[in-house]
Design a protein around this motif. Structure first.
Motif, PDB file in Angstrom:
ATOM      1  N   LYS A 139       0.862  -1.175   0.000  1.00 37.94           N
ATOM      2  CA  LYS A 139       0.000   0.000   0.000  1.00 37.94           C
ATOM      3  C   LYS A 139       0.898   1.224   0.000  1.00 37.94           C
ATOM      4  O   LYS A 139       2.009   1.172   0.535  1.00 37.94           O
ATOM      5  CB  LYS A 139      -0.913   0.019   1.244  1.00 37.94           C
ATOM      6  CG  LYS A 139      -1.904  -1.124   1.332  1.00 37.94           C
ATOM      7  CD  LYS A 139      -2.828  -0.972   2.529  1.00 37.94           C
ATOM      8  CE  LYS A 139      -2.048  -1.108   3.831  1.00 37.94           C
ATOM      9  NZ  LYS A 139      -2.934  -1.066   5.025  1.00 37.94           N
ATOM     10  N   PRO A 140       0.445   2.315  -0.582  1.00 35.83           N
ATOM     11  CA  PRO A 140       1.297   3.504  -0.627  1.00 35.83           C
ATOM     12  C   PRO A 140       1.840   3.883   0.748  1.00 35.83           C
ATOM     13  O   PRO A 140       1.078   4.057   1.712  1.00 35.83           O
ATOM     14  CB  PRO A 140       0.360   4.587  -1.172  1.00 35.83           C
ATOM     15  CG  PRO A 140      -0.624   3.831  -2.000  1.00 35.83           C
ATOM     16  CD  PRO A 140      -0.847   2.541  -1.269  1.00 35.83           C
ATOM     17  N   GLY A 141       3.179   3.956   0.826  1.00 37.74           N
ATOM     18  CA  GLY A 141       3.814   4.374   2.067  1.00 37.74           C
ATOM     19  C   GLY A 141       4.040   3.272   3.078  1.00 37.74           C
ATOM     20  O   GLY A 141       4.644   3.493   4.121  1.00 37.74           O
ATOM     21  N   VAL A 142       3.548   2.068   2.787  1.00 37.20           N
ATOM     22  CA  VAL A 142       3.722   0.929   3.702  1.00 37.20           C
ATOM     23  C   VAL A 142       4.789   0.003   3.126  1.00 37.20           C
ATOM     24  O   VAL A 142       4.657  -0.501   2.010  1.00 37.20           O
ATOM     25  CB  VAL A 142       2.401   0.152   3.891  1.00 37.20           C
ATOM     26  CG1 VAL A 142       2.637  -1.096   4.748  1.00 37.20           C
ATOM     27  CG2 VAL A 142       1.361   1.048   4.542  1.00 37.20           C
ATOM     28  N   ILE A 143       5.856  -0.246   3.877  1.00 33.53           N
ATOM     29  CA  ILE A 143       6.977  -1.058   3.406  1.00 33.53           C
ATOM     30  C   ILE A 143       7.037  -2.362   4.198  1.00 33.53           C
ATOM     31  O   ILE A 143       6.983  -2.348   5.443  1.00 33.53           O
ATOM     32  CB  ILE A 143       8.306  -0.298   3.548  1.00 33.53           C
ATOM     33  CG1 ILE A 143       8.238   1.028   2.808  1.00 33.53           C
ATOM     34  CG2 ILE A 143       9.474  -1.151   3.036  1.00 33.53           C
ATOM     35  CD1 ILE A 143       7.945   0.884   1.324  1.00 33.53           C
ATOM     36  N   VAL A 144       7.138  -3.463   3.481  1.00 34.13           N
ATOM     37  CA  VAL A 144       7.290  -4.780   4.099  1.00 34.13           C
ATOM     38  C   VAL A 144       8.478  -5.488   3.451  1.00 34.13           C
ATOM     39  O   VAL A 144       8.981  -5.078   2.405  1.00 34.13           O
ATOM     40  CB  VAL A 144       6.020  -5.638   3.932  1.00 34.13           C
ATOM     41  CG1 VAL A 144       4.823  -4.976   4.608  1.00 34.13           C
ATOM     42  CG2 VAL A 144       5.723  -5.890   2.458  1.00 34.13           C
ATOM     43  N   HIS A 145       8.907  -6.548   4.084  1.00 33.12           N
ATOM     44  CA  HIS A 145       9.998  -7.336   3.529  1.00 33.12           C
ATOM     45  C   HIS A 145       9.511  -8.176   2.348  1.00 33.12           C
ATOM     46  O   HIS A 145       8.390  -8.680   2.346  1.00 33.12           O
ATOM     47  CB  HIS A 145      10.582  -8.275   4.590  1.00 33.12           C
ATOM     48  CG  HIS A 145      11.507  -7.590   5.547  1.00 33.12           C
ATOM     49  ND1 HIS A 145      12.798  -7.257   5.215  1.00 33.12           N
ATOM     50  CD2 HIS A 145      11.313  -7.170   6.831  1.00 33.12           C
ATOM     51  CE1 HIS A 145      13.377  -6.675   6.252  1.00 33.12           C
ATOM     52  NE2 HIS A 145      12.494  -6.584   7.247  1.00 33.12           N
ATOM     53  N   SER A 146      10.372  -8.328   1.362  1.00 30.91           N
ATOM     54  CA  SER A 146      10.191  -9.302   0.292  1.00 30.91           C
ATOM     55  C   SER A 146      11.027 -10.531   0.643  1.00 30.91           C
ATOM     56  O   SER A 146      11.752 -10.540   1.641  1.00 30.91           O
ATOM     57  CB  SER A 146      10.668  -8.730  -1.041  1.00 30.91           C
ATOM     58  OG  SER A 146      12.072  -8.495  -0.999  1.00 30.91           O
TER      59      SER A 146
END
Length: 431
Positions: A139-146
């Motif tokens: 989601k815009p602005g939400v960062i998670v690990h790949s």
């Protein structure tokens, strides 16, 4: 070159084969989702025909991609000078360790962790996502690990490798052409891109050993240990690479430049009739390896501090083994290494070189194999002003060292896509 129809047909056939295999064995499908496996198809448990199909898909999709781009777009999309900037930032600022795997974070939190502006951090992360699958933004602005950043966070070896590639190797590569122009025809290890990049008159090894570079040396050592533990470079592959059984009871093997002695330890476990001497210039490496020696081989594997640019002190051994040594040095220095073995040789002593061999142009099984070979070759040029060699080059080294040192054979090392075994035998009298 195959047509786009031929390529697409072959891709479809092999993709169907791969898809069927994954489905029938209830294996995960390719993905960079955080739950994806590190290795899609582990070589040790995957049938050769499936591994071959996967490699053919990789080769053919790359070829199709390039054909459909055409020369102009291919050039414009390939030569991107900023391609390494996002992984450099991600490793330098240790962003993968700034929030737990399985959780989420924000650009502002990452910027605060890195100590740079949120504007710049956002640009870096979004480039990393698109260019390298590093992180994801669901989601815009939400960062998670790949899957890729999960691996970087949990695997120190991989993190060290990316950090080294983007901090050291990248800069050295930039200066390599300048070094070639400035030192035409030189075989000196300090006339390299690495030396110019670091504004030093020392070789890479000499520079790393200089006081003040302890952390860089430690990182380099960790990267080398990580690389040597890759399956295609594993010390266990040496067991079937040479006729160790044919050596006599009490036969001696000298592992020249053998570092932590991983190969000698593996061989000693399989050939109880042999004794081993592991030599390395770095006394701290030698003492550290001695302290970690498996109890069952302690009496047959000994360590020795030795500089292979000085005369070989162990006389009359049956084999002098050089694994990934000669490719670090230009011909001039490689000949010196070989000549320093001669005082220790007895008639019939063998020099066994375990190193990369460049194949003739057009004989590689596929383009990816040839690309790896060319990358490996240039890597040595960039770092040490040296390079990988063809079989004929090794023969010339033996001849230049001494005409009584006779080339006998060369063959790929079983199980390795990288290394070969090259054998020469001393036909002179006992030294």
């Amino acid at each position: 070159m195959a047509s786009i129809i031929d390529l697409s047909t072959r891709i479809a056939t092999n993709t169907t084969l791969l898809n069927t295999y994954l489905t029938e064995h209830n294996l995960p499908f390719p993905s960079f989702d955080i739950s994806a496996p590190i290795d899609l198809l582990p070589p040790s448990t995957t049938p050769p025909e499936i591994l071959s199909a996967r490699q053919q898909i990789i080769n053919d999709t790359s070829a199709l991609h390039n054909l459909l781009l055409g020369p102009r777009e291919h050039i414009m999309s390939t030569y991107q000078p900023i391609s390494m900037i996002s992984p450099k930032a991600i490793t330098q600022f240790r962003l993968v360790h700034s929030f737990p795997v399985g959780s989420e974070t924000s650009f502002s939190a990452l910027a605060a962790h890195a100590g740079i502006s949120q504007k710049h951090l956002t640009k870096l992360i979004r480039h990393g996502i698109v260019a390298h699958n590093l992180f994801a933004e669901p989601k815009p602005g939400v960062i998670v690990h790949s899957a890729a950043t999960k691996l970087l966070a949990e695997n120190e070896g991989i993190h060290n490798w990316v950090e080294y590639a983007t901090h050291e190797h990248w800069i050295a590569s930039y200066h390599a052409v300048e070094a070639m122009r400035q030192y035409p025809g030189s075989g000196e290890p300090n006339n390299s891109g690495f030396s110019l990049a670091n504004q030093t008159d020392k070789s890479m090894f000499g520079f790393y050993s200089t006081p003040g570079n302890e952390k860089r040396l430690e990182r380099f050592a960790k990267v080398m240990r990580f690389i040597t533990r890759r399956p295609e470079l594993g010390p266990e592959l040496a067991v079937d690479a040479f006729d160790w059984k044919g050596l006599p009871e009490g036969g001696k093997v000298v592992d020249v430049g053998g570092s932590h002695g991983l190969v000698s330890i593996e061989l000693s476990k399989n050939f109880s009739q042999l004794e081993f001497v592991v030599q390395d210039l770095d006394e701290s490496v030698v003492r550290g390896a001695e302290s970690k020696m498996p109890e069952e081989v302690k009496d047959r594997v000994k360590f020795m501090v030795h500089d292979f640019f000085t005369e070989q002190p162990v006389k009359g051994a049956d084999v002098y083994f050089l694994r990934a040594v000669l490719h670090n040095w230009s011909d001039e220095y490689a000949v010196r290494i070989l000549r320093n073995l001669i005082p220790g040789l007895k008639r019939g002593s063998k020099i066994v070189v375990n190193d990369v061999v460049l194949a003739d142009v057009g004989t590689y099984k596929d383009k990816s194999a040839e690309l790896w070979a060319r990358v490996s070759d240039l890597t040595q040029v960039v770092l040490q002003n040296s390079g990988d060699r063809e079989i004929g080059d090794y023969i010339k080294l033996f001849e230049a060292a001494d005409e009584r040192l006779k080339y006998k054979e060369a063959k790929p090392m079983p199980g390795s896509t990288r290394l070969w075994i090259i054998v020469a035998e001393w036909e002179g009298t006992d030294s």
